[in-house]
Structures are given as structure tokens and as C-alpha cells.
Design a protein around this motif. Structure first.
Motif, PDB file in Angstrom:
ATOM      1  N   LEU A 336     -18.531  10.911  25.071  1.00  0.00           N
ATOM      2  CA  LEU A 336     -19.773  10.415  24.791  1.00  0.00           C
ATOM      3  C   LEU A 336     -19.892   9.133  23.705  1.00  0.00           C
ATOM      4  CD1 LEU A 336     -22.352  13.491  24.410  1.00  0.00           C
ATOM      5  CD2 LEU A 336     -22.106  11.978  26.622  1.00  0.00           C
ATOM      6  N   GLN A 337     -18.759   9.165  22.810  1.00  0.00           N
ATOM      7  CA  GLN A 337     -18.570   8.497  22.052  1.00  0.00           C
ATOM      8  C   GLN A 337     -17.450   7.312  22.157  1.00  0.00           C
ATOM      9  OE1 GLN A 337     -18.838  10.408  17.941  1.00  0.00           O
ATOM     10  NE2 GLN A 337     -18.670  12.218  19.101  1.00  0.00           N
ATOM     11  N   ILE A 338     -16.651   7.586  22.828  1.00  0.00           N
ATOM     12  CA  ILE A 338     -15.414   6.534  22.802  1.00  0.00           C
ATOM     13  C   ILE A 338     -15.428   6.162  24.463  1.00  0.00           C
ATOM     14  CG2 ILE A 338     -12.844   6.430  22.763  1.00  0.00           C
ATOM     15  CD1 ILE A 338     -12.991   8.130  20.592  1.00  0.00           C
ATOM     16  N   GLU A 339     -15.369   4.904  24.591  1.00  0.00           N
ATOM     17  CA  GLU A 339     -14.999   4.374  26.069  1.00  0.00           C
ATOM     18  C   GLU A 339     -13.507   4.188  25.895  1.00  0.00           C
ATOM     19  OE1 GLU A 339     -16.419   0.685  28.798  1.00  0.00           O
ATOM     20  OE2 GLU A 339     -17.495   0.978  27.160  1.00  0.00           O
ATOM     21  N   GLU A 340     -12.840   4.795  26.816  1.00  0.00           N
ATOM     22  CA  GLU A 340     -11.483   4.674  27.034  1.00  0.00           C
ATOM     23  C   GLU A 340     -10.917   3.285  27.035  1.00  0.00           C
ATOM     24  OE1 GLU A 340      -8.656   6.005  26.634  1.00  0.00           O
ATOM     25  OE2 GLU A 340      -7.332   5.121  28.028  1.00  0.00           O
ATOM     26  N   GLY A 341     -10.103   2.883  26.120  1.00  0.00           N
ATOM     27  CA  GLY A 341      -9.281   1.845  25.911  1.00  0.00           C
ATOM     28  C   GLY A 341     -10.308   0.575  25.245  1.00  0.00           C
ATOM     29  N   VAL A 342     -11.618   0.968  25.345  1.00  0.00           N
ATOM     30  CA  VAL A 342     -12.476  -0.231  24.703  1.00  0.00           C
ATOM     31  C   VAL A 342     -12.903   0.238  23.218  1.00  0.00           C
ATOM     32  CG1 VAL A 342     -14.843  -1.213  24.910  1.00  0.00           C
ATOM     33  CG2 VAL A 342     -13.445  -0.592  27.092  1.00  0.00           C
ATOM     34  N   SER A 343     -13.412   1.533  23.053  1.00  0.00           N
ATOM     35  CA  SER A 343     -13.921   1.647  21.531  1.00  0.00           C
ATOM     36  C   SER A 343     -12.799   2.783  20.930  1.00  0.00           C
ATOM     37  CB  SER A 343     -15.126   2.152  21.569  1.00  0.00           C
ATOM     38  OG  SER A 343     -15.408   3.156  22.586  1.00  0.00           O
ATOM     39  N   GLY A 344     -11.613   2.954  21.689  1.00  0.00           N
ATOM     40  CA  GLY A 344     -10.855   3.942  21.054  1.00  0.00           C
ATOM     41  C   GLY A 344      -9.973   4.563  22.408  1.00  0.00           C
ATOM     42  N   PHE A 345      -9.070   5.567  22.111  1.00  0.00           N
ATOM     43  CA  PHE A 345      -8.322   6.165  23.141  1.00  0.00           C
ATOM     44  C   PHE A 345      -8.541   7.399  23.520  1.00  0.00           C
ATOM     45  CE2 PHE A 345      -5.192   2.635  22.073  1.00  0.00           C
ATOM     46  CZ  PHE A 345      -5.203   1.911  23.435  1.00  0.00           C
ATOM     47  N   LEU A 346      -8.770   8.249  24.637  1.00  0.00           N
ATOM     48  CA  LEU A 346      -9.085   9.252  25.079  1.00  0.00           C
ATOM     49  C   LEU A 346      -8.208   9.965  25.878  1.00  0.00           C
ATOM     50  CD1 LEU A 346     -12.768   8.950  26.543  1.00  0.00           C
ATOM     51  CD2 LEU A 346     -12.066  10.081  24.531  1.00  0.00           C
ATOM     52  N   GLU A 352       0.311  15.428  24.776  1.00  0.00           N
ATOM     53  CA  GLU A 352       0.819  15.181  23.328  1.00  0.00           C
ATOM     54  C   GLU A 352       1.667  13.638  23.472  1.00  0.00           C
ATOM     55  OE1 GLU A 352       2.368  18.794  21.556  1.00  0.00           O
ATOM     56  OE2 GLU A 352       0.256  19.573  21.618  1.00  0.00           O
ATOM     57  N   ASP A 353       2.431  13.726  24.644  1.00  0.00           N
ATOM     58  CA  ASP A 353       3.308  12.267  24.510  1.00  0.00           C
ATOM     59  C   ASP A 353       2.253  11.069  24.645  1.00  0.00           C
ATOM     60  OD1 ASP A 353       5.904  13.644  24.416  1.00  0.00           O
ATOM     61  OD2 ASP A 353       6.028  13.655  26.668  1.00  0.00           O
ATOM     62  N   GLY A 354       1.188  11.368  25.152  1.00  0.00           N
ATOM     63  CA  GLY A 354       0.158  10.460  25.512  1.00  0.00           C
ATOM     64  C   GLY A 354      -0.652  10.046  24.104  1.00  0.00           C
ATOM     65  N   PHE A 355      -0.683  11.212  23.136  1.00  0.00           N
ATOM     66  CA  PHE A 355      -1.568  10.797  22.036  1.00  0.00           C
ATOM     67  C   PHE A 355      -0.328  10.111  21.015  1.00  0.00           C
ATOM     68  CE2 PHE A 355      -4.578  13.883  22.784  1.00  0.00           C
ATOM     69  CZ  PHE A 355      -5.744  13.588  21.687  1.00  0.00           C
ATOM     70  N   ALA A 356       0.883  10.395  21.252  1.00  0.00           N
ATOM     71  CA  ALA A 356       1.825   9.546  20.178  1.00  0.00           C
ATOM     72  C   ALA A 356       2.004   8.391  20.726  1.00  0.00           C
ATOM     73  CB  ALA A 356       3.374  10.358  20.487  1.00  0.00           C
ATOM     74  N   ASP A 357       2.052   8.088  21.954  1.00  0.00           N
ATOM     75  CA  ASP A 357       2.155   6.916  22.541  1.00  0.00           C
ATOM     76  C   ASP A 357       1.045   5.957  22.016  1.00  0.00           C
ATOM     77  OD1 ASP A 357       2.952   4.739  24.501  1.00  0.00           O
ATOM     78  OD2 ASP A 357       0.888   5.168  25.187  1.00  0.00           O
ATOM     79  N   ARG A 358      -0.267   6.399  22.087  1.00  0.00           N
ATOM     80  CA  ARG A 358      -1.363   5.390  21.956  1.00  0.00           C
ATOM     81  C   ARG A 358      -1.197   5.243  20.167  1.00  0.00           C
ATOM     82  NH1 ARG A 358      -0.995   6.946  26.281  1.00  0.00           N
ATOM     83  NH2 ARG A 358      -2.789   6.498  27.890  1.00  0.00           N
ATOM     84  N   ILE A 359      -1.020   6.323  19.521  1.00  0.00           N
ATOM     85  CA  ILE A 359      -0.859   6.172  17.921  1.00  0.00           C
ATOM     86  C   ILE A 359       0.151   4.914  17.740  1.00  0.00           C
ATOM     87  CG2 ILE A 359      -0.236   7.303  15.792  1.00  0.00           C
ATOM     88  CD1 ILE A 359      -1.184   9.756  17.112  1.00  0.00           C
TER      89      ILE A 359
END
Ligand code: UDP
Length: 402
Positions: A336-346, A352-359
């Protein structure tokens, strides 16, 4: 004490007037909120901010906290987890101890209010121990998308007595519940010590005081030590991030008085992090300090919220409000709070690889971080400030307290 007018730094004058006008229906009316802790967790956080402005707007709004024994909180924590889908061994002893806390409390808490608002499952049975003479609202802050059926059937015996139920997300509406239900998203208060602007000197002072170095980028998750917040998963993600960037991880989680599992989860993390703690690569914090949370959120390069379940996730709102890039799970109230790629990453919390990659991407591209943060702050300003929450409550009270 804050007044509504103080919010004109973040909200239009017209909005503030609109709220005062809505409240004019309730002069001399008394409402009471019940929850089960004054400190720790999102509900206490919201009530602490909502009550002063509810009173300023013209109502008499009170806040009372249910007293519970350690056994009671052990049981209600199990109920909390089961409402989020876990299994529970629902014995008659548990049911009895659960209801008894409300019964005892009702003996020395008299109600003469025009409306009673009960937050979360802990004080839910209260309604059975009063001669009901006003509307009662049950406000559930938990992710109810897949509650344990047996527990839900038991709690329903209380919920059916209520006049209205409030949840945080469309997905949490209960199709089998004949009680009117409304969705109201939670909100943060931009004027509290946790969210107010902080000067660099104060930030540094607080970080020094709690032994947090700022020589390397900080990745931070602020959350109770609760397995649904997946601090162990954050630790694993941090391990992957460190393969390409030298940085530090802060896990900050004060212990809520109504959450008896916290210490166990904390000790597990301590064991798993081991040497990383000695080297200050991983910093664990258990103090309750709002300015420290504020300073941490403002200093961090990335805010993480890797929850497996999340009713709403005020920590996400707080991070976005500080203009920070947030990398979070696509669960519960977070999307509800984050728009993927616009106001953050979901991300899927299992990715966990995805989390590490975005960070790693954010750490390597400060402009990306700034862009995400700016969009996030604006989304919070529009949708998730406490003034909007008060307006929603006044609309609901107008319907319920006719
Ligand atoms: N919080 C805090 N100190 C901590 C951990 C959490 O002040 O060490 C606050 C956090 O800033 C947020 C609230 O507790 O305001 C947590 O709310 P959220 O909705 O994220 O999760 P909950 O604890 O209600 O599941």
C-alpha cells in the motif's frame, strides 16, 4: 501539547479546518481507546499521536491499557501469530485465561463513554463484561488475510457483539463476518521525536551515544525481535551484500511489554551473528529511544523491512518519510505504501538474492536512492500522515455514533 494547527507545516490549512469542522459533531462526547501496552509496537505509537489531536479537535478521548499477566501475554502472542496464519493449540485453559484478563479489568474500569474503541485481540473480550450502552468498534491492526480458522471462530464469538470492525487493508476484510467492516490505513505523526526533522549534530550525538559508527554505509531494519519480521533473513541478506560492498547492519528492536517472544528471537540472532557483532559489522540495539530511531533512519543508506507478515508496517512509512530508499517485502500492508521501482523496491520475502541485489544497486547509485526516497516521502505526505487518520476516524465515528 500538540494541536492540529501545528500540522500546518506538512498539511494544508484547508485540511486542518476540515478536520476541526468534522469534529464539531462530537463536542462533549467521550470516546475511550483500549489496547494492551503504552510502549513498543505500532498501536501504542499511533495512539500516542492520535489522542492529543482527537482531544484538540473537540472530543474527550481517553486511552486505557489492559493489565495482563505474563501468561496472558504469552497466550495473546500465540493468538497474534495464529491470526497471521500460524497453528495454535486452543485449549479451554487458554480461552479462560484470555477472557479472565478482560473480566478482571472490567471490575475496576467503569465506562460511561459514548463510544468504545478496542485495539487488537488482547482486550477484545472486554465487550462481554459490560452492559453495552454505546457503540463498540474493534480495530484490528494485524494481517488478517489468512487467519487460523479455529481461532477466528473463537474470537468471532466476541467480534459479533461489536458494531463495527476496522482493518488496515481490503485483503483483511472477513467475508464470513456480518459486522460492518471498514478499511482505514494507519499513519505516522511527522511531529513526534521519531519523525521530526533532526539536525546533523543531534544525529551524530545519538549515534555516538549508542556506539554506531558512520564510516561505512548503514543498512537498517527497525523492528521488534519477532520471527515474522525475519531478522534472521535480514542477517543472511546482509551476508550476501557484504560480498560486494563493505557496510554495516543495524537491527534495532526494543522489547514491547506485550511481546514475550522477543528475547528468544534476539538471543538467536546474537548467536547467529557471532563475530560480526564483535567486529561491529552487525549492531544489535534493544533500547527504546525514538530519537535514536529517527537518527538511524536518517543516517541509513538503505532501510530494510523483510517481514514475512506485516499488518501495515509503520517502520516502512517512517523510512519513506525520511526520504530514504526502502527495500521491503511485498506482503501485508507494505505494498500500500511502496510503488515498486518508483518509491522503493518490493520483493518476495523468500527472494534473498533479490533483496541483496536491490540493496547493492542503491549503495552503488546514490541518485537512485534519492529518487526513490523523494517519491516515497511524497506518497506518505499524501496518504499516511496522522491528520488523514484522524479525519477517517471522525468519519467512522459520525456513522457509528449517530
Ligand atoms: N519501534 C521503535 N523501536 C524499535 C522497534 C520499533 O520505536 O526498536 C517502533 C517503530 O518505529 C514503529 C513501531 O515501533 O513506529 C512498529 O510498528 P510496525 O507497524 O512497523 O510494526 P508492529 O510492531 O506494530 O508489528
Amino acid at each position: 501539547m500538540r494541536t492540529l494547527a501545528d500540522y500546518n507545516r506538512c498539511v494544508d490549512d484547508a485540511e486542518i479546518h476540515r478536520i476541526y469542522a468534522k469534529a464539531s459533531k462530537f463536542y462533549e462526547r467521550h470516546v475511550v481507546h483500549f489496547n494492551s501496552t503504552f510502549q513498543g509496537g505500532g498501536v501504542a505509537e499511533i495512539l500516542y499521536s492520535l489522542l492529543p489531536i482527537m482531544n484538540d479537535a473537540g472530543l474527550y478521548a481517553e486511552w486505557r491499557t489492559l493489565y495482563g499477566s505474563p501468561d496472558f501475554f504469552m497466550i495473546t502472542k500465540k493468538f497474534h501469530n495464529a491470526l497471521q496464519g500460524d497453528r495454535v493449540n486452543l485449549t479451554s485453559l487458554k480461552k479462560r485465561l484470555y477472557a479472565q484478563a478482560s473480566e478482571t479489568f472490567s471490575v475496576f474500569n467503569h465506562l460511561n463513554h459514548d463510544c468504545v474503541i478496542v485495539h487488537d485481540p488482547q482486550p477484545l473480550p472486554l465487550i462481554s463484561y459490560y452492559r453495552k450502552k454505546q457503540p463498540w468498534i474493534w480495530r484490528c491492526h494485524i494481517d488478517l488475510s489468512a487467519p487460523n480458522g479455529e481461532l477466528w471462530d473463537f474470537l468471532k464469538t466476541y467480534i459479533l457483539r461489536y458494531d463495527h470492525v476496522v482493518v488496515s487493508h481490503e485483503k483483511y476484510r472477513q467475508p464470513d463476518l456480518p459486522v460492518p467492516q471498514r478499511v482505514i490505513a494507519p499513519a505516522i505523526d511527522p511531529l513526534t521525536p521519531k519523525n521530526m526533522p533532526l539536525g546533523e549534530e543531534d544525529i551524530q550525538k545519538y549515534l555516538r551515544k549508542y556506539g554506531i559508527p558512520t564510516d561505512k554505509p548503514l543498512i537498517t531494519q527497525i523492528s521488534r525481535f519477532d520471527r515474522h519480521k525475519d531478522p534472521e533473513g535480514v542477517l543472511r541478506v546482509f551476508g550476501k551484500v557484504r560480498e560486494s560492498v563493505d557496510c554495516r547492519l543495524v537491527l534495532c528492536g526494543s522489547m514491547a511489554t506485550d511481546d514475550p517472544e522477543g528475547m528468544k528471537v534476539f538471543e538467536r540472532i546474537e548467536r547467529k551473528a557471532g563475530r560480526l557483532i564483535d567486529d561491529k559489522k552487525v549492531i544489535l540495539i534493544t533500547v527504546e529511544n525514538n530519537i535514536l530511531v529517527n537518527a538511524l533512519q536518517r543516517t541509513s543508506s538503505v532501510i530494510v523491512q523483510k517481514s514475512l507478515k506485516e499488518g501495515f508496517g509503520l517502520t516502512v512509512t517512517e523510512g519513506l518519510w525520511k526520504g530514504k530508499p526502502v527495500v521491503a517485502s511485498n506482503v501485508g500492508g507494505i505494498p500500500l505504501q511502496i510503488e515498486e521501482g518508483v518509491s522503493g523496491f518490493l520483493l518476495d520475502p523468500r527472494d534473498e538474492d533479490g533483496f541483496a541485489d536491490r540493496i547493492v544497486r542503491i549503495l552503488g547509485d546514490p541518485d537512485l536512492g534519492r529518487r526513490l526516497g523523494t517519491a516515497g516521502r511524497e506518497a506518505v505526505r499524501k496518504n499516511f500522515l496522522i491528520t488523514r487518520l484522524l479525519a477517517d476516524w471522525l468519519d467512522l465515528l459520525a456513522d457509528v455514533m449517530r
